[in-house]
Design a protein around this motif. Sequence first.
Motif: not given
Ligand SMILES: Cc1cc2nc3c(=O)[nH]c(=O)nc-3n(C[C@H](O)[C@H](O)[C@H](O)COP(=O)(O)O)c2cc1C
Length: 342
Positions: A62, A86, A214, A269, A298, A320
């Motif tokens: 998300a 979201t 979540k 990330g 991550g 990320s």
């Molecule tokens: C710019 C940005 C906006 C995000 N917006 C939301 C959001 O609106 N709702 C949500 O549940 N998670 C949001 N996340 C979290 C991601 O869904 C994810 O849980 C988090 O980035 C960890 O995963 P990753 O390390 O692969 O990025 C956001 C992450 C980023 C980087």
Amino acid sequence: MDLYGALRPLVFRLDPETAHNLAFWLGERVCAWPRLPEPTYPPALRRSAFGLDFPSPLGLAAGLDKGATLLPLWKAVGFGHVEIGTVTPRPQPGNPRPRLFRFPEAGLILNRMGFNSEGAEIVGARLRRRPAGLIVGGNLGKNKETPEALALDDYRAAYRLIAPRVDYIALNVSSPNTPGLRNLQAPEALKPLLEGMLGLRKEMGLERQPLLLKLAPDLAPEDLDAIVEVAVASGISGLIATNTTLDRGVVAEPLRALVEAKGAGGLSGAPLKAKAREVRRRILAALRGRLPLVACGGLGSAGDVQGALEDGAALAQIYSALIFEGPALISRIHRGLTSQDL
Ligand SMILES: Cc1cc2nc3c(=O)[nH]c(=O)nc-3n(C[C@H](O)[C@H](O)[C@H](O)COP(=O)(O)O)c2cc1C
């Protein structure tokens, strides 16, 4: 080198939110093409979780496609599912800019977007035109000005408009950028929230639609255990772990000082990887197979995704790593998952 790799040095010179908006502008044009490629998934990648059949365990987390504007593109690049949102019940602009920062040398993103959302009515209407053959989840949140005590009303208002148009719902109680939101993870707040949502699901005749929760990576181990018990007892369908972290300790010096200088927000990330995995392992141990878990946080390679699945996660999501590596990452992960050579 793929097209994304070639353009990345240019794109990364832009302000991150400008780059995001430009990418979405381009993406919307791509989505209008009548002949987008149909994705092919090796049959070995198929997974079933919470009553849904996924062509691949890998989904888009998300926050990237908050308004469900690029679904045909996510399908074409091979995601097995996409979590939109979201979405908040009413439109809201989110926090003032700048609110998005990337640190490519560390594969790190800092964001304090604060649920910029077009609102559930607009996003719900857009979902009427969602492409067939892609599993779509709807991630719901509350508006910033809604007091914590009235949070359930907000989740219910968003649910009414989004749930009929998606395959599963995720309740986001873990974003760090909406004041007080994470307090909803406390067992005494969580229980009525989940009961209220499951009651509405029944009222709307959507009993078979999975409802997920979540979670943040910043919860103490004992709190995680208590949350797991509330979640299992409530009858929801699964958990997603994790959201972004507030913990600056995941970043090594000298970068940590630079990150701290940017101010508030959640980190995601590569630096989140170890912490998110530790939290997931704790949750999986507490769950003892009673509910499925979606791994997030991550993950950036086939090895990372394989590791999460071997830990016991049913599915995995990325955000990320996609920003840093581009859409070719998805087929790379798929290839890695189907070969022995991880
Ligand atoms: C710019 C940005 C906006 C995000 N917006 C939301 C959001 O609106 N709702 C949500 O549940 N998670 C949001 N996340 C979290 C991601 O869904 C994810 O849980 C988090 O980035 C960890 O995963 P990753 O390390 O692969 O990025 C956001 C992450 C980023 C980087």
